[in-house]
Design a protein around this motif. Sequence first.
Motif, short mmCIF file in Angstrom:
data_model
loop_
_atom_site.label_atom_id
_atom_site.label_comp_id
_atom_site.label_asym_id
_atom_site.label_seq_id
_atom_site.Cartn_x
_atom_site.Cartn_y
_atom_site.Cartn_z
N THR A 93 0.70 -1.39 0.27
CA THR A 93 -0.16 -0.11 0.04
C THR A 93 0.82 1.11 0.12
O THR A 93 2.19 1.28 0.27
N ALA A 95 1.56 4.60 1.67
CA ALA A 95 1.00 4.98 3.40
C ALA A 95 0.40 6.46 3.61
O ALA A 95 0.12 7.00 4.05
N ILE A 99 -7.39 5.53 1.99
CA ILE A 99 -7.62 4.02 1.93
C ILE A 99 -8.42 3.85 -0.03
O ILE A 99 -8.01 2.99 -0.27
N ASN A 102 -6.40 4.51 -2.79
CA ASN A 102 -4.99 3.45 -3.14
C ASN A 102 -6.21 1.90 -3.72
O ASN A 102 -5.73 1.29 -4.65
N VAL A 146 -3.69 5.29 4.90
CA VAL A 146 -3.13 4.33 5.62
C VAL A 146 -1.79 3.70 6.17
O VAL A 146 -2.51 2.72 7.30
N GLN A 153 -5.40 -4.36 9.15
CA GLN A 153 -6.12 -3.58 8.25
C GLN A 153 -5.42 -3.39 6.94
O GLN A 153 -6.25 -3.21 5.86
N ARG A 154 -3.84 -2.74 6.64
CA ARG A 154 -3.41 -2.56 6.07
C ARG A 154 -3.25 -4.20 4.97
O ARG A 154 -3.56 -4.08 3.85
N GLN A 155 -2.74 -5.09 5.85
CA GLN A 155 -2.85 -6.26 4.92
C GLN A 155 -4.30 -6.66 4.10
O GLN A 155 -4.13 -7.32 3.23
N THR A 158 -4.45 -4.15 1.07
CA THR A 158 -4.35 -5.15 0.62
C THR A 158 -4.38 -6.26 -0.72
O THR A 158 -4.22 -6.23 -1.34
#
Length: 264
Positions: A93, A95, A99, A102, A146, A153-155, A158
């Motif tokens: 992602t 950063a 969101i 992305n 992000v 949450q990021r994974q 992704t």
Amino acid sequence: MLNVDHLSKTFNPGTVNEKLALDDVCLHLAPGDFATVIGGNGAGKSTLLNCVAGVYRQDQGSIRVNGMMLDRLPEYKRARHLGRVFQDPLMGTAADMEIEENLALALRRGKRRTLAWGVTPQERERYHGMLKSLGLGLEDRMSQKVGLLSGGQRQALTLLMATIGTPKVLLLDEHAAALDPKTARKVMELSNQFIKDMGLTCLMVTHNMRHAIQYGNRLIMMSQGRVILDAAGEEKQKLTVEGLIQRFSQQRSDEVMNDRMLLG
């Protein structure tokens, strides 16, 4: 859907650090196959994924996705056909972007850029529904950067970005290894749900033997750059952690085992 034929890769050839990472590997995945790949350190798992993705250029062999030869395509052109989730949640992602931004980038992957608005109202509505399906509350934080999200949450984001364009092949590179057990379980459940619901063809590298047995319809074991087991159907259903450990031991004694596999 994915055809890897007689793939070989050697790092630092002709030097004292020469390492044969892939040794005449052949692997064929039918549409909808979900194959988990397991093996010890240096078995060639990540090298196989990186060769398919175009990070490394193989020394010999060929790679085809849906009949298309990928050998001469650079990594960024292969991204039109492949989705990938990395082990590090920070890698998939941007950063400093929101969101929804992305997701917009992921939706446009491999497409021609235009001067149209970055995120249209119709897209925003679509992203809201997709994020809601994660069950993490991210649909109410679409304008948040992000970089403020947790690793899990990021994974999950992704994973959503990697599948938004319905890739021909999804590559999961130990994507739950850096997460705590509870979050890893959530990410694995989401991965399995997306793969089933979208009918994706997936190749997942993992050190976790329980994940390798629990998920997917095929289990592939690698050792010293070769495929030493390809179990599917009833054979895979009968596999146990103890049985896998015994197979490892038969191949390379206890050298192939490591703490990550045993504790996983």
